[in-house]
Design an enzyme around this catalytic site. Structure first.
Site, PDB file in Angstrom:
ATOM      1  CG  HIS A 184      -2.118   0.856   1.042  1.00 20.77           C
ATOM      2  ND1 HIS A 184      -2.053   2.225   1.082  1.00 20.77           N
ATOM      3  CD2 HIS A 184      -3.397   0.530   0.758  1.00 20.77           C
ATOM      4  CE1 HIS A 184      -3.260   2.708   0.848  1.00 20.77           C
ATOM      5  NE2 HIS A 184      -4.095   1.712   0.637  1.00 20.77           N
TER       6      HIS A 184
ATOM      7  CG  ASP B 294      -8.421  -4.836  -2.311  1.00 20.47           C
ATOM      8  OD1 ASP B 294      -9.643  -4.711  -2.138  1.00 20.47           O
ATOM      9  OD2 ASP B 294      -7.722  -3.978  -2.867  1.00 20.47           O
TER      10      ASP B 294
HETATM   11  N1  COA Z   1       3.992  -7.710  -4.088  1.00 18.63           N
HETATM   12  C1  COA Z   1       5.344  -7.708  -4.271  1.00 18.63           C
HETATM   13  N2  COA Z   1       6.075  -6.579  -4.287  1.00 18.63           N
HETATM   14  C2  COA Z   1       5.420  -5.419  -4.114  1.00 18.63           C
HETATM   15  C3  COA Z   1       4.030  -5.369  -3.912  1.00 18.63           C
HETATM   16  C4  COA Z   1       3.314  -6.569  -3.918  1.00 18.63           C
HETATM   17  N3  COA Z   1       1.987  -6.589  -3.760  1.00 18.63           N
HETATM   18  N4  COA Z   1       3.655  -4.084  -3.769  1.00 18.63           N
HETATM   19  C5  COA Z   1       4.764  -3.352  -3.877  1.00 18.63           C
HETATM   20  N5  COA Z   1       5.833  -4.161  -4.095  1.00 18.63           N
HETATM   21  C6  COA Z   1       7.224  -3.748  -4.269  1.00 18.63           C
HETATM   22  C7  COA Z   1       7.453  -3.318  -5.711  1.00 18.63           C
HETATM   23  O1  COA Z   1       7.831  -4.390  -6.530  1.00 18.63           O
HETATM   24  C8  COA Z   1       8.540  -2.289  -5.534  1.00 18.63           C
HETATM   25  O2  COA Z   1       9.755  -2.960  -5.327  1.00 18.63           O
HETATM   26  P1  COA Z   1      11.136  -2.360  -5.887  1.00 18.63           P
HETATM   27  O3  COA Z   1      11.295  -1.039  -5.181  1.00 18.63           O
HETATM   28  O4  COA Z   1      12.124  -3.384  -5.512  1.00 18.63           O
HETATM   29  O5  COA Z   1      10.948  -2.208  -7.360  1.00 18.63           O
HETATM   30  C9  COA Z   1       8.162  -1.592  -4.224  1.00 18.63           C
HETATM   31  O6  COA Z   1       7.441  -2.589  -3.475  1.00 18.63           O
HETATM   32  C10 COA Z   1       7.291  -0.382  -4.417  1.00 18.63           C
HETATM   33  O7  COA Z   1       6.166  -0.762  -5.210  1.00 18.63           O
HETATM   34  P2  COA Z   1       5.275   0.234  -6.044  1.00 18.63           P
HETATM   35  O8  COA Z   1       4.447  -0.531  -7.007  1.00 18.63           O
HETATM   36  O9  COA Z   1       6.162   1.318  -6.574  1.00 18.63           O
HETATM   37  O10 COA Z   1       4.384   0.828  -4.893  1.00 18.63           O
HETATM   38  P3  COA Z   1       3.165   1.778  -5.118  1.00 18.63           P
HETATM   39  O11 COA Z   1       3.033   2.564  -3.894  1.00 18.63           O
HETATM   40  O12 COA Z   1       3.292   2.488  -6.413  1.00 18.63           O
HETATM   41  O13 COA Z   1       1.947   0.758  -5.284  1.00 18.63           O
HETATM   42  C11 COA Z   1       0.194  -0.718  -4.838  1.00 18.63           C
HETATM   43  C12 COA Z   1       1.038   0.462  -4.313  1.00 18.63           C
HETATM   44  C13 COA Z   1      -0.963  -0.980  -3.888  1.00 18.63           C
HETATM   45  C14 COA Z   1      -0.366  -0.374  -6.212  1.00 18.63           C
HETATM   46  C15 COA Z   1       1.105  -1.967  -4.918  1.00 18.63           C
HETATM   47  O14 COA Z   1       1.533  -2.321  -3.640  1.00 18.63           O
HETATM   48  C16 COA Z   1       0.418  -3.139  -5.602  1.00 18.63           C
HETATM   49  O15 COA Z   1       0.406  -3.206  -6.839  1.00 18.63           O
HETATM   50  N6  COA Z   1      -0.173  -4.077  -4.815  1.00 18.63           N
HETATM   51  C17 COA Z   1      -0.873  -5.195  -5.394  1.00 18.63           C
HETATM   52  C18 COA Z   1      -2.258  -4.772  -5.832  1.00 18.63           C
HETATM   53  C19 COA Z   1      -3.173  -4.511  -4.676  1.00 18.63           C
HETATM   54  O16 COA Z   1      -3.285  -5.298  -3.754  1.00 18.63           O
HETATM   55  N7  COA Z   1      -3.875  -3.379  -4.745  1.00 18.63           N
HETATM   56  C20 COA Z   1      -4.858  -3.003  -3.745  1.00 18.63           C
HETATM   57  C21 COA Z   1      -4.418  -1.769  -3.024  1.00 18.63           C
HETATM   58  S1  COA Z   1      -5.507  -1.431  -1.665  1.00 18.63           S
END
Ligand code: COA
Length: 379
Positions: A258, A312
Site C-alpha cells: 500500500h 483487499d
Molecule cells: N507484491 C510484491 N512486491 C510489491 C508489492 C506486492 N503486492 N507491492 C509493492 N511491491 C514492491 C514493488 O515491486 C517495488 O519494489 P522495488 O522497489 O524493488 O521495485 C516496491 O514494493 C514499491 O512498489 P510500487 O508498485 O512502486 O508501490 P506503489 O506505492 O506504487 O503501489 C500498490 C502500491 C498498492 C499499487 C502496490 O503495492 C500493488 O500493486 N499491490 C498489489 C495490488 C493490490 O493489492 N492493490 C490493492 C491496493 S488497496
C-alpha cells in the site's frame, strides 16, 4: 521541475475527512478510529459522518435512513438500459454507465444549492446498491427484485442480490465491511472524483469517473485477483514456493502493499476477524488457510520492505462466504466508497480550484509538415 511519478508524497489538497498513519497502521474517519466505527456504527451513520463531518443525532439518522430507503428504487428506464448491456460485460462497466445515467434523470446541476446536494447524496447512496443487484439478476436473464422496505440497507442489498433474506449476522458483517471500505483519503478513485468535481460538473459524473478508476486491478479490482491467486496456490504448503517464484519474476502479490501503509492495513486485521466470525457460523472457506499461510510466509520475504496485507486481502473471502460473486467484489467496494467520494465532492466544492497539473514535455520539439505520399509507414 521535479517529476513525482504517481504523485507520491505530493499533497494536492487539504482535507478533514480521513487521517491515515501508515507507520502505526492507524485509520480514522473524521477523528473516529476505524475499529470503533466498524464495531459501533452502521454504514449509513458512517456515511453521514463522512459527508457532513459529524455523527448524526438520533432524529437526523432516522431521517437520513428513511430518505435513503425512499430512494432505493431505480427508474424502469435504467433497468431497461441494463437489459441492453451484454451479460458477459464486467459489472463495474455496467455500474459506471448506470451511475452516469443518473445525471440524465436529475440534470439540474445546482451544486451550490444545499437541497440539491443533499438529494444527490441520498440518490447515489440509495440507488447504487439497487443497480449492482439489478445487473446481477438481469445478466442471469431474470427480472431485478424490488427493494424491501422492511429491511435495513445492507440486509436489503443482500436480499436483492441473492434473492433471499440473509441471516442477520451476515447482514451485519456485510454492513461492517461497507464501513471499512467507505473512505481512504486520496486513493486513485477519490482523486479522480475530486478532479472531476473540480470542473463543477454534476455529482453523478463525479461518481461515474470514480467508479471507472476503482475498477482497475491496482485499486479496487485487487480483491478479485486475490481469490484467483489463492486458488492457484491451492494449499497452505504451496504458499512459500509461490511467493519465491512470484518475487523472483518480480510479480506483485495481490492484496499486499500500500502506498500509505508500511505495516499491516488496519482494515485487513478487522476483515480477518470478520472472516473468522463468518466461518465460525457458516463453515470455513478452505482458501482462508491458504491466505493465512501466505501472510505468514510473506512476512519474512516482503515485510522488511514494508509490504503487508491490505484491505483487499481478506475482503474477497468474506464476500465469497456471503454469496457475492467474484466479479461483484469491486462493485460492492463502490457501494461503500461512494460515501467517501461524496464527502470529497462536498469538500472540493467548499474550496474549489480546478485541477490542472503540469507536465515535463519529452516529445519532438520542431518538425516540418510532410505531404501524405512522401511519408514512411509508421506502424
Ligand atoms: N507484491 C510484491 N512486491 C510489491 C508489492 C506486492 N503486492 N507491492 C509493492 N511491491 C514492491 C514493488 O515491486 C517495488 O519494489 P522495488 O522497489 O524493488 O521495485 C516496491 O514494493 C514499491 O512498489 P510500487 O508498485 O512502486 O508501490 P506503489 O506505492 O506504487 O503501489 C500498490 C502500491 C498498492 C499499487 C502496490 O503495492 C500493488 O500493486 N499491490 C498489489 C495490488 C493490490 O493489492 N492493490 C490493492 C491496493 S488497496
Amino acid at each position: 521541475m521535479l517529476l513525482r511519478p504517481g504523485l507520491e508524497g505530493v499533497p494536492v489538497t487539504q482535507s478533514a475527512i480521513c487521517d491515515i498513519d501508515g507507520l502505526q497502521g492507524k485509520l480514522k474517519y473524521r477523528g473516529y478510529p476505524i475499529a470503533e466505527l466498524a464495531s459501533q456504527s452502521s454504514f449509513l451513520e458512517t456515511t453521514y459522518l463522512l459527508i457532513w463531518g459529524e455523527l448524526p443525532s438520533a432524529d437526523e439518522l432516522r431521517d437520513f435512513e428513511a430518505k435513503v430507503q425512499m430512494h432505493r428504487r431505480v427508474s424502469f428506464r435504467v433497468r431497461d438500459m441494463m437489459k441492453c448491456f451484454p451479460a458477459t460485460g464486467h459489472p463495474m462497466d455496467a455500474l459506471q454507465s448506470c451511475a452516469a445515467s443518473l445525471g440524465l434523470f436529475y440534470s439540474r446541476r445546482a451544486i451550490d444549492n444545499p437541497q440539491y446536494v443533499y438529494d444527490a447524496v441520498i440518490r447515489l447512496i440509495a440507488k447504487i446498491p439497487t443497480m449492482v443487484a439489478a445487473f446481477q439478476l438481469i445478466r442471469k436473464g431474470q427480472d431485478p427484485i424490488q427493494p424491501r422496505d422492511d429491511l435495513a440497507y445492507s440486509a436489503n442489498f443482500l436480499y436483492m442480490l441473492t434473492e433471499r433474506e440473509q441471516d442477520p449476522l451476515a447482514a451485519r458483517i456485510f454492513d461492517r465491511c461497507l464501513i471499512l471500505h467507505a473512505e481512504h483519503s486520496l486513493n486513485a478513485s477519490t482523486f479522480s472524483a475530486r478532479v472531476t468535481a473540480s470542473t463543477l460538473t454534476d455529482p453523478y459524473a463525479v461518481v461515474a469517473s470514480a467508479v471507472g478508476t476503482l475498477a482497475g486491478p491496482l485499486h479496487g479490482g485487487a480483491n478479485e485477483d486475490v481469490i484467483a491467486m489463492l486458488e492457484e496456490i491451492g494449499t497452505p504448503e504451496n504458499a512459500g514456493a509461490y511467493l519465491d517464484e512470484a518475487i523472483a519474476k518480480k510479480q506483485k502479490i495481490m492484496g499486499f502493499g500500500h502506498r500509505e501503509y508500511r505495516v499491516k492495513d488496519p482494515r485487513a486485521s478487522i476483515l480477518e476477524e470478520l472472516a473468522e466470525e463468518l466461518f465460525a457460523r457458516f463453515g470455513k472457506d478452505e482458501m482462508y488457510d491458504v491466505a493465512r499461510a501466505l501472510e505468514k510466509e510473506a512476512a519474512a520475504r516482503l515485510g522488511p520492505k514494508g509490504i503487508y496485507p491490505n484491505v483487499d486481502f481478506y475482503s474477497g473471502l468474506v464476500y465469497r462466504k456471503l454469496g457475492i460473486p467474484r466479479d461483484l467484489f469491486t462493485p460492492v467496494f463502490a457501494i461503500s466508497r461512494v460515501a467517501g467520494w461524496l464527502a470529497h465532492w462536498r469538500e472540493q466544492l467548499g474550496a474549489n480550484r480546478i485541477f490542472r497539473p503540469s507536465q515535463i514535455y519529452t516529445g519532438v520539439k520542431d518538425r516540418t509538415w510532410i505531404p501524405t505520399d512522401e511519408r514512411k509507414k509508421t506502424l
